[in-house]
Scaffold this motif. Structure first.
Motif, PDB file in Angstrom:
ATOM      1  N   PHE A 132       0.953  -1.158  -0.249  1.00  0.00           N
ATOM      2  CA  PHE A 132       0.033  -0.073  -0.099  1.00  0.00           C
ATOM      3  C   PHE A 132       0.910   1.296   0.166  1.00  0.00           C
ATOM      4  CE2 PHE A 132      -1.591   3.428   2.716  1.00  0.00           C
ATOM      5  CZ  PHE A 132      -2.735   3.881   1.964  1.00  0.00           C
ATOM      6  N   ILE A 133       1.809   1.184   0.702  1.00  0.00           N
ATOM      7  CA  ILE A 133       2.639   2.310   1.124  1.00  0.00           C
ATOM      8  C   ILE A 133       3.397   2.897  -0.508  1.00  0.00           C
ATOM      9  CG2 ILE A 133       4.804   3.276   1.930  1.00  0.00           C
ATOM     10  CD1 ILE A 133       2.387   3.587   3.767  1.00  0.00           C
ATOM     11  N   ASP A 134       3.859   1.604  -1.142  1.00  0.00           N
ATOM     12  CA  ASP A 134       4.671   1.672  -2.539  1.00  0.00           C
ATOM     13  C   ASP A 134       3.612   2.392  -3.353  1.00  0.00           C
ATOM     14  OD1 ASP A 134       6.802   0.340  -1.749  1.00  0.00           O
ATOM     15  OD2 ASP A 134       6.136  -1.658  -2.318  1.00  0.00           O
TER      16      ASP A 134
ATOM     17  N   ALA B  72       8.909   5.357  -0.219  1.00  0.00           N
ATOM     18  CA  ALA B  72       8.274   4.308   0.480  1.00  0.00           C
ATOM     19  C   ALA B  72       9.003   3.806   1.636  1.00  0.00           C
ATOM     20  CB  ALA B  72       7.816   3.384  -0.623  1.00  0.00           C
ATOM     21  N   ALA B  73      10.350   3.681   1.424  1.00  0.00           N
ATOM     22  CA  ALA B  73      11.136   2.988   2.332  1.00  0.00           C
ATOM     23  C   ALA B  73      11.122   3.594   3.832  1.00  0.00           C
ATOM     24  CB  ALA B  73      12.781   2.889   1.934  1.00  0.00           C
ATOM     25  N   GLN B  74      10.970   5.171   4.034  1.00  0.00           N
ATOM     26  CA  GLN B  74      10.883   5.735   4.819  1.00  0.00           C
ATOM     27  C   GLN B  74       9.591   6.141   5.334  1.00  0.00           C
ATOM     28  OE1 GLN B  74      12.567   9.860   3.401  1.00  0.00           O
ATOM     29  NE2 GLN B  74      14.710   8.917   3.446  1.00  0.00           N
ATOM     30  N   VAL B  75       8.447   5.966   4.434  1.00  0.00           N
ATOM     31  CA  VAL B  75       7.111   6.067   4.891  1.00  0.00           C
ATOM     32  C   VAL B  75       6.625   4.905   5.383  1.00  0.00           C
ATOM     33  CG1 VAL B  75       4.753   6.708   4.098  1.00  0.00           C
ATOM     34  CG2 VAL B  75       6.705   7.799   3.084  1.00  0.00           C
ATOM     35  N   TRP B  76       6.839   3.788   5.175  1.00  0.00           N
ATOM     36  CA  TRP B  76       6.639   2.656   5.803  1.00  0.00           C
ATOM     37  C   TRP B  76       6.785   2.536   7.258  1.00  0.00           C
ATOM     38  CZ3 TRP B  76       3.354  -0.861   6.321  1.00  0.00           C
ATOM     39  CH2 TRP B  76       3.504  -2.306   6.989  1.00  0.00           C
ATOM     40  N   PRO B  77       7.778   2.703   7.674  1.00  0.00           N
ATOM     41  CA  PRO B  77       7.886   2.729   9.168  1.00  0.00           C
ATOM     42  C   PRO B  77       7.230   3.482   9.828  1.00  0.00           C
ATOM     43  CG  PRO B  77      10.178   3.260   8.284  1.00  0.00           C
ATOM     44  CD  PRO B  77       9.134   2.721   7.126  1.00  0.00           C
ATOM     45  N   LEU B  78       6.947   4.901   9.182  1.00  0.00           N
ATOM     46  CA  LEU B  78       6.204   6.150   9.887  1.00  0.00           C
ATOM     47  C   LEU B  78       4.717   5.623   9.881  1.00  0.00           C
ATOM     48  CD1 LEU B  78       5.799   9.032  10.533  1.00  0.00           C
ATOM     49  CD2 LEU B  78       5.429   9.331   8.264  1.00  0.00           C
TER      50      LEU B  78
END
Length: 388
Positions: A219-221, A235-241
């Motif tokens: 979903f984040i991608d 996306a790699a930064q938004v996913w843990p957020l």
């Protein structure tokens, strides 16, 4: 309404759920109903409407959908009855069957005299079970009744009666003489939803409870590739957020709206400011709830704390529970001469907590927290220490 491009679809999850629900294996209780539980604002209802319902229809099933939270003041029993009546509209053969079963000697499809669908309902001439049987026999297909926020049915006597009517219909339609009925109930609070299937006195006793999968990295991608901002999102930064704020897509969308029309923003600073805005929005939601909790009277707070610590074993007026209320007030530092808990005081506290939308009450006197997140907040505040 969102356009098709604005909806994240989960077809593989829908396919797997539909396969398990429609094709009940030997020894499975799925024919009794299936309960899908997920926290509020995590995309469950969107998935039900946009993916699960079409997947059932692709398998030839007739889907009857009702959202009991769409109009909270409406009686949930009435909402379920109306959804079934709507499914009967336009089914001339079904209406003819129902007219005959109701003992009407004169009936003309499309003529001046029509079968009144008000005859279908709880305590009406034609029961919900009879109506669904007639519908099943006419269309010769599986019927899937999807009840979104199903726990709301327990807030009224008519809602409870509707659930038992659906049980009767399920038992009849799943016999070899008909084409089957599946009842899929979703809810945003596992403890509330469990009340529908944990007791032998409930309509769907023993039905499986499934933790609905939260939105994942895919979903984040999708989100980062499609959001229209003056700066790109990684996306790699938004996913843990996203995971840290409870996998709530609305928070990402709200943060995006904050920056979408900021044409003077330095693109290099955009991703960091986006993350800060998401965290701020999440903290703001928690702070609203925290203020509500800290505005409670000592007995109200004690009741809320004990309810959160007890979970689905909460019994508000038992002697042991009364003792826990007093313990909660003592742990809060209340002077000994002010520590008091009796049945009238607890009753008033429960009413006040309902009015503040912190506590939910079923029609038969069972209580649960309105939001499961209240437990996490109370624990983070140290308010469950000594009560667990």
């Amino acid at each position: 309404m969102p356009s098709a491009a604005a909806v994240f679809h989960r077809p593989e999850l829908a396919r797997k759920l539909v396969q398990q629900i429609l094709q009940v294996g030997v020894g499975s209780a799925a024919g009794s109903g299936v309960f899908l539980s997920a926290p509020r604002r995590t995309g469950k209802s969107t998935f039900v409407r946009e993916d699960l319902r079409p997947a059932f229809e692709a398998e030839g099933a007739l889907v009857v959908y009702v959202d009991l939270w769409a109009n909270p003041p409406a009686d949930p029993g009435d909402a379920i009855v109306q959804a079934i009546r709507s499914a009967l509209q336009g089914q001339d053969g079904v209406l003819l069957r129902l007219a005959k079963s109701a003992g009407l000697s004169k009936f003309s499809v499309g003529g001046a005299m029509q079968f009144d669908l008000d005859r279908v309902g709880l305590g009406a001439t034609v029961s919900l079970s009879e109506a669904l049987v007639a519908l099943s026999d006419e269309i010769a297909a599986m019927i899937v009744l999807v009840v979104d926020e199903a726990q709301h049915a327990m807030t009224s006597d008519a809602g409870v009666a509707a659930l038992f009517a659906l049980k009767a219909a399920r038992d009849e339609l799943n016999s070899s003489r008909h084409h089957g009925l599946r009842v899929v109930c979703t809810g945003s609070n596992r403890d509330k939803l469990a009340m529908l299937r944990n007791s032998k006195e409930q309509a769907f006793f023993g039905a499986p409870m499934v933790n609905f999968p939260l939105l994942g990295r895919d979903f984040i991608d999708w989100f980062c590739a499609r959001i229209d901002l003056p700066f790109p999102l990684d996306a790699a930064q938004v996913w843990p957020l996203f995971a840290a704020v409870g996998c709530q897509p609305e928070l990402l969308g709200a943060a995006g709206d904050h920056f979408r029309f900021d044409f003077e923003l330095d693109p290099a600073a955009g991703p960091q400011q986006f993350a800060e805005e998401v965290r701020r929005l999440a903290a703001e939601m928690v702070e609203v709830q925290r203020k509500d909790i800290h505005s409670l009277t000592p007995i109200q707070l004690a009741v809320l704390r004990v309810m959160a610590a007890s979970g689905n074993t909460y019994a508000p007026f038992e002697t042991a529970t009364m003792g826990r209320y007093r313990l909660a007030m003592q742990l809060a530092g209340l002077p000994a001469d002010e520590v008091k808990a009796d049945v009238p005081g607890v009753q008033q506290a429960l009413i006040a907590l309902q009015e503040k939308k912190l506590v939910w009450r079923a029609a038969r006197g069972m209580y649960a927290l309105e939001e499961q997140s209240t437990v996490d907040l109370l624990r983070a505040e140290g308010l469950l220490a000594g009560l667990d």
